[in-house]
Motif scaffolding. Structure first.
Motif, PDB file in Angstrom:
ATOM      1  N   ILE A 153       0.840  -1.197   0.000  1.00 52.40           N
ATOM      2  CA  ILE A 153       0.000   0.000   0.000  1.00 52.40           C
ATOM      3  C   ILE A 153       0.879   1.253   0.000  1.00 52.40           C
ATOM      4  N   ASN A 154       1.919   1.241   0.814  1.00 55.09           N
ATOM      5  CA  ASN A 154       2.806   2.393   0.921  1.00 55.09           C
ATOM      6  C   ASN A 154       3.436   2.730  -0.428  1.00 55.09           C
ATOM      7  N   ARG A 155       3.904   1.711  -1.139  1.00 54.55           N
ATOM      8  CA  ARG A 155       4.530   1.963  -2.439  1.00 54.55           C
ATOM      9  C   ARG A 155       3.511   2.418  -3.479  1.00 54.55           C
ATOM     10  N   MET A 156       2.313   1.842  -3.443  1.00 56.67           N
ATOM     11  CA  MET A 156       1.282   2.250  -4.400  1.00 56.67           C
ATOM     12  C   MET A 156       0.857   3.699  -4.173  1.00 56.67           C
ATOM     13  N   ALA A 157       0.788   4.107  -2.919  1.00 58.87           N
ATOM     14  CA  ALA A 157       0.362   5.477  -2.616  1.00 58.87           C
ATOM     15  C   ALA A 157       1.378   6.500  -3.105  1.00 58.87           C
ATOM     16  N   LYS A 158       2.640   6.104  -3.201  1.00 64.77           N
ATOM     17  CA  LYS A 158       3.689   7.040  -3.595  1.00 64.77           C
ATOM     18  C   LYS A 158       4.167   6.825  -5.031  1.00 64.77           C
ATOM     19  N   ALA A 159       3.550   5.883  -5.758  1.00 66.27           N
ATOM     20  CA  ALA A 159       4.102   5.452  -7.047  1.00 66.27           C
ATOM     21  C   ALA A 159       3.954   6.490  -8.141  1.00 66.27           C
ATOM     22  N   GLN A 160       2.923   7.331  -8.103  1.00 69.02           N
ATOM     23  CA  GLN A 160       2.688   8.283  -9.176  1.00 69.02           C
ATOM     24  C   GLN A 160       2.348   9.655  -8.593  1.00 69.02           C
ATOM     25  N   GLN A 161       2.553  10.684  -9.414  1.00 70.17           N
ATOM     26  CA  GLN A 161       2.262  12.038  -8.952  1.00 70.17           C
ATOM     27  C   GLN A 161       0.766  12.323  -8.947  1.00 70.17           C
TER      28      GLN A 161
ATOM     29  N   CYS B 139      -8.445  10.040 -14.489  1.00 69.40           N
ATOM     30  CA  CYS B 139      -9.452   9.002 -14.721  1.00 69.40           C
ATOM     31  C   CYS B 139     -10.615   9.635 -15.484  1.00 69.40           C
ATOM     32  N   GLY B 140     -10.509   9.632 -16.800  1.00 67.07           N
ATOM     33  CA  GLY B 140     -11.547  10.273 -17.611  1.00 67.07           C
ATOM     34  C   GLY B 140     -11.547  11.769 -17.369  1.00 67.07           C
ATOM     35  N   ASP B 141     -12.657  12.284 -16.824  1.00 72.27           N
ATOM     36  CA  ASP B 141     -12.775  13.717 -16.550  1.00 72.27           C
ATOM     37  C   ASP B 141     -12.344  14.082 -15.132  1.00 72.27           C
ATOM     38  N   GLU B 142     -11.809  13.118 -14.406  1.00 79.18           N
ATOM     39  CA  GLU B 142     -11.444  13.384 -13.012  1.00 79.18           C
ATOM     40  C   GLU B 142      -9.930  13.292 -12.808  1.00 79.18           C
ATOM     41  N   LEU B 143      -9.410  14.226 -12.043  1.00 80.10           N
ATOM     42  CA  LEU B 143      -7.988  14.286 -11.719  1.00 80.10           C
ATOM     43  C   LEU B 143      -7.812  14.066 -10.223  1.00 80.10           C
ATOM     44  N   PHE B 144      -6.906  13.142  -9.871  1.00 78.08           N
ATOM     45  CA  PHE B 144      -6.597  12.876  -8.460  1.00 78.08           C
ATOM     46  C   PHE B 144      -5.108  13.096  -8.242  1.00 78.08           C
ATOM     47  N   SER B 145      -4.772  13.974  -7.306  1.00 77.73           N
ATOM     48  CA  SER B 145      -3.365  14.229  -7.000  1.00 77.73           C
ATOM     49  C   SER B 145      -2.799  13.094  -6.157  1.00 77.73           C
ATOM     50  N   GLN B 146      -1.471  13.076  -6.031  1.00 74.98           N
ATOM     51  CA  GLN B 146      -0.828  12.078  -5.167  1.00 74.98           C
ATOM     52  C   GLN B 146      -1.306  12.226  -3.723  1.00 74.98           C
ATOM     53  N   GLY B 147      -1.457  13.474  -3.280  1.00 77.75           N
ATOM     54  CA  GLY B 147      -1.934  13.706  -1.922  1.00 77.75           C
ATOM     55  C   GLY B 147      -3.321  13.148  -1.703  1.00 77.75           C
TER      56      GLY B 147
ATOM     57  N   LEU C 274     -10.658   1.853  -5.508  1.00 73.99           N
ATOM     58  CA  LEU C 274      -9.436   2.653  -5.510  1.00 73.99           C
ATOM     59  C   LEU C 274      -8.290   1.894  -6.183  1.00 73.99           C
ATOM     60  N   MET C 275      -8.167   0.605  -5.850  1.00 75.26           N
ATOM     61  CA  MET C 275      -7.114  -0.207  -6.463  1.00 75.26           C
ATOM     62  C   MET C 275      -7.340  -0.324  -7.975  1.00 75.26           C
ATOM     63  N   ARG C 276      -8.586  -0.459  -8.385  1.00 77.71           N
ATOM     64  CA  ARG C 276      -8.887  -0.578  -9.821  1.00 77.71           C
ATOM     65  C   ARG C 276      -8.582   0.722 -10.561  1.00 77.71           C
ATOM     66  N   LEU C 277      -8.863   1.859  -9.944  1.00 79.91           N
ATOM     67  CA  LEU C 277      -8.536   3.129 -10.579  1.00 79.91           C
ATOM     68  C   LEU C 277      -7.032   3.273 -10.778  1.00 79.91           C
ATOM     69  N   ILE C 278      -6.266   2.863  -9.775  1.00 82.12           N
ATOM     70  CA  ILE C 278      -4.804   2.936  -9.901  1.00 82.12           C
ATOM     71  C   ILE C 278      -4.322   2.042 -11.050  1.00 82.12           C
ATOM     72  N   GLU C 279      -4.975   0.895 -11.204  1.00 80.68           N
ATOM     73  CA  GLU C 279      -4.593  -0.023 -12.276  1.00 80.68           C
ATOM     74  C   GLU C 279      -5.032   0.479 -13.653  1.00 80.68           C
ATOM     75  N   ASP C 280      -6.193   1.137 -13.742  1.00 77.50           N
ATOM     76  CA  ASP C 280      -6.800   1.449 -15.039  1.00 77.50           C
ATOM     77  C   ASP C 280      -6.572   2.878 -15.513  1.00 77.50           C
ATOM     78  N   CYS C 281      -6.371   3.811 -14.608  1.00 78.50           N
ATOM     79  CA  CYS C 281      -6.260   5.214 -15.012  1.00 78.50           C
ATOM     80  C   CYS C 281      -4.858   5.542 -15.499  1.00 78.50           C
ATOM     81  N   GLU C 282      -4.737   6.704 -16.115  1.00 79.61           N
ATOM     82  CA  GLU C 282      -3.451   7.135 -16.652  1.00 79.61           C
ATOM     83  C   GLU C 282      -2.689   7.929 -15.588  1.00 79.61           C
ATOM     84  N   PRO C 283      -1.385   7.692 -15.468  1.00 79.25           N
ATOM     85  CA  PRO C 283      -0.602   8.477 -14.498  1.00 79.25           C
ATOM     86  C   PRO C 283      -0.477   9.926 -14.948  1.00 79.25           C
TER      87      PRO C 283
END
Length: 564
Positions: free
Chosen positions: A145-153, A157-165, A534-543
């Motif tokens: 979990i720790n590595r996944m949370a820090k893996a991308q900036q 996900c489509g029209d939605e943007l999620f920051s690393q924070g 959340l895990m699926r979004l990390i797998e499917d969305c663009e960094p």
């Protein structure tokens, strides 16, 4: 043959000399250090207090603290995506993405209940306490979990943007985990700091704290630590620690007025009066140690369960998770045995409650046998304490009443007498040479500093050089034949570590599957489902990195900068 005998004799002499040399160093105030640190720094985030409303809306919802690059470095991002990331609460965007991608029901209603309700309401209506600091600590302790949370900036996900924070905040809110292993308990307003200051005892002893802390860190496992014993929750993820050991002689312990920390069973009285005093203090010390350690039988039974199930000879294996229980299997005497965690814990709790009852009876018996001695001690030292009002009942001011004395002592006043007598009567006997320490016992001062991640503002980009904290704790170890046989806290009770805990690696696949097949009307299952999404979004969305312009293509500042 003679050469072989000579070599064996020579080796034996070397080993003997090395042993004597090491022990002589130890005896001559040898100082040494110990340190341990895990490989991967745990992430830091906020702990999403219920009064902040930051997940589902509020003053700071949507501010882009969790994104490093300014807007002018982005391309392929529409103004609408950027606008929503600034103005729409995180959970609304999360629900929109999971609904679009996976047709999942919204999690917003539960989040509003757990994070947006007034604090006094949440205390009575919120059963899960999702996202409190223990959730953040548990998520950041898990390596995957720790590595996944820090893996991308960030994620697009489509029209939605999620920051690393924001990804870190979502992990904090949704990450499930198995039953933790606890050492100690959280202090409350009702917990007596007075007893713990007077005796050096605590439900989390210095030895238990030290051994478990370094054992986990050496195994490259972060631990959770309630860094002080206040009633407030201050649970942090510890990633490293170092200790300094300094041998100390008996006289220095007395000079520091820490005689109450000495192991009474290893003190030797050279006179009859000294021997009798040591025996009384030993009885008091044993009673107080049990009182300090057994405030919460359910917590102690959880500790005993953890030690029992992980015993090296048992090799118990988890075979089934139920809705409310766990079942383990192990082999003993060629028999396969299946046990329920709840049954074993109940048995331990019953055993502990019986021990507490026996200790209370032992306390009562001690008071009966030593009433006059305790009263005389009060008259000698408690000039401002008014021993008459302390020991007498309200109805009769002329006679000392045993039941009132017991009632007072049962409220931790025995600890006061123990501290008083040890640092006065016993200290004088030590200074006069009538009491000495067993020659095989060595006293060592220990100063341990733990390093942990600190809370961040909501939606903060991971900074491995920032949000770092530390706490320092002091305690006394008594070594007998190179093993610690007694320990006592020197740090005051309010500043001691309150609770040490850790978890097994999170079974991510299990909880994701549980989130998909469980009844989504269940609150717990809803959070499992959100974790899976959340895990699926990390797998499917663009960094977000794919949306950054190379440095030589960056233009002048974007108009978005002046707006936000």
């Amino acid at each position: 043959m003679k050469n072989r005998v000579f070599c064996n004799f020579y080796l034996a002499m070397l080993v003997t000399l090395q042993f004597l040399w090491s022990n002589s160093l130890f005896a001559q105030n040898q100082n040494w250090t110990e340190s341990a640190q895990i490989d991967d720094l745990p992430y830091s985030s906020s702990f999403l207090p219920v009064i902040s409303s930051q997940l589902s809306g509020g003053l700071f919802a949507g501010r882009p603290w969790g994104i490093k690059q300014p807007f002018e470095t982005w391309y392929r991002l529409s103004p609408q995506v950027i606008w929503r990331s600034q103005t729409t609460p995180l959970i609304e965007r999360f629900d929109k993405a999971t609904s679009t991608f996976y047709q999942s029901p919204p999690i917003l209603p539960l989040i509003k209940k757990h994070y947006s309700a007034p604090f006094y309401t949440a205390l009575w209506q919120t059963p899960l306490w999702q996202g409190f600091c223990h959730r953040r600590t548990a998520a950041s302790m898990d390596k995957i979990i720790n590595r996944m949370a820090k893996a991308q900036q960030g994620l697009v996900c489509g029209d939605e943007l999620f920051s690393q924070g924001e990804i870190k905040e979502l992990f904090t809110a949704f990450t499930p985990y198995d039953q933790p292993s606890y050492r100690g308990q959280v202090s409350t307003k009702d917990t007596s700091f007075k007893l713990r200051n007077q005796t050096g005892f605590d439900d989390l002893s210095p030895l238990t704290f030290h051994q478990n802390l370094f054992k986990r860190l050496r195994n490259n496992q972060a631990v959770g630590l309630e860094v002080d014993a206040s009633a407030a929750i201050d649970n942090q993820t510890v990633y490293g620690a170092d200790s300094q050991f300094h041998s100390i002689d008996l006289k220095k312990v007395v000079d520091k007025k820490q005689t109450h920390l000495l192991p009474m069973k290893f003190l030797i009285g050279e006179t009859k009066s000294a021997f009798e005093l040591i025996q009384k203090l030993l009885q008091m010390q044993e009673i107080l140690e049990i009182q300090a350690a057994q405030w919460r039988p359910e917590i102690k039974s959880a500790e005993k369960w953890d030690q029992w199930i992980h015993a090296p000879h048992r090799h118990a294996v988890l075979i089934k998770r139920g809705e409310q229980d766990y079942f383990y299997q192990y082999t003993e005497s060629d028999r396969t045995i299946t046990v329920s965690r709840s049954e074993i814990k109940k048995a331990f709790q019953k055993q502990i409650e019986s021990e507490i009852q026996k200790n209370n009876e032992k306390l009562m018996q001690f008071v009966k046998e030593n009433t006059k001695w305790l009263i005389d001690t009060a008259k000698t030292y408690l000039h401002l304490y008014r021993p008459q009002s302390f020991f007498q009942t309200r109805s009769d001011k002329s006679h000392y009443d045993l039941s009132d004395l017991y009632r007072k002592l049962d409220q931790y006043e025995l600890g006061f007498f123990f501290h008083l007598i040890a640092n006065n009567n016993l200290s004088r006997l030590i200074q006069k040479g009538e009491v000495r320490l067993n020659d095989k016992v060595r006293l060592v001062n220990v100063k341990t500093r733990v390093y942990h991640r600190k809370d961040t503002p909501f939606n903060t980009t991971e900074d491995e050089e920032g949000y770092l904290g530390s706490h320092t704790y002091n305690y006394l170890f008594a070594y007998y034949k190179n093993s610690v046989v007694h320990s006592g806290w020197q740090t005051r009770a309010q500043q001691r570590p309150d609770l040490l805990w850790w978890i097994a690696p999170i079974d991510i696949d299990y909880f994701r599957q549980l989130g998909r097949i469980s009844d989504q009307e269940s609150q717990t299952a809803s959070y499992y489902g959100a974790f899976d999404n959340l895990m699926r979004l990390i797998e499917d969305c663009e960094p977000l990195e794919d949306y950054l312009l190379p440095p030589h293509f960056r233009s002048s500042p974007s108009p978005f900068d002046s707006t936000y």
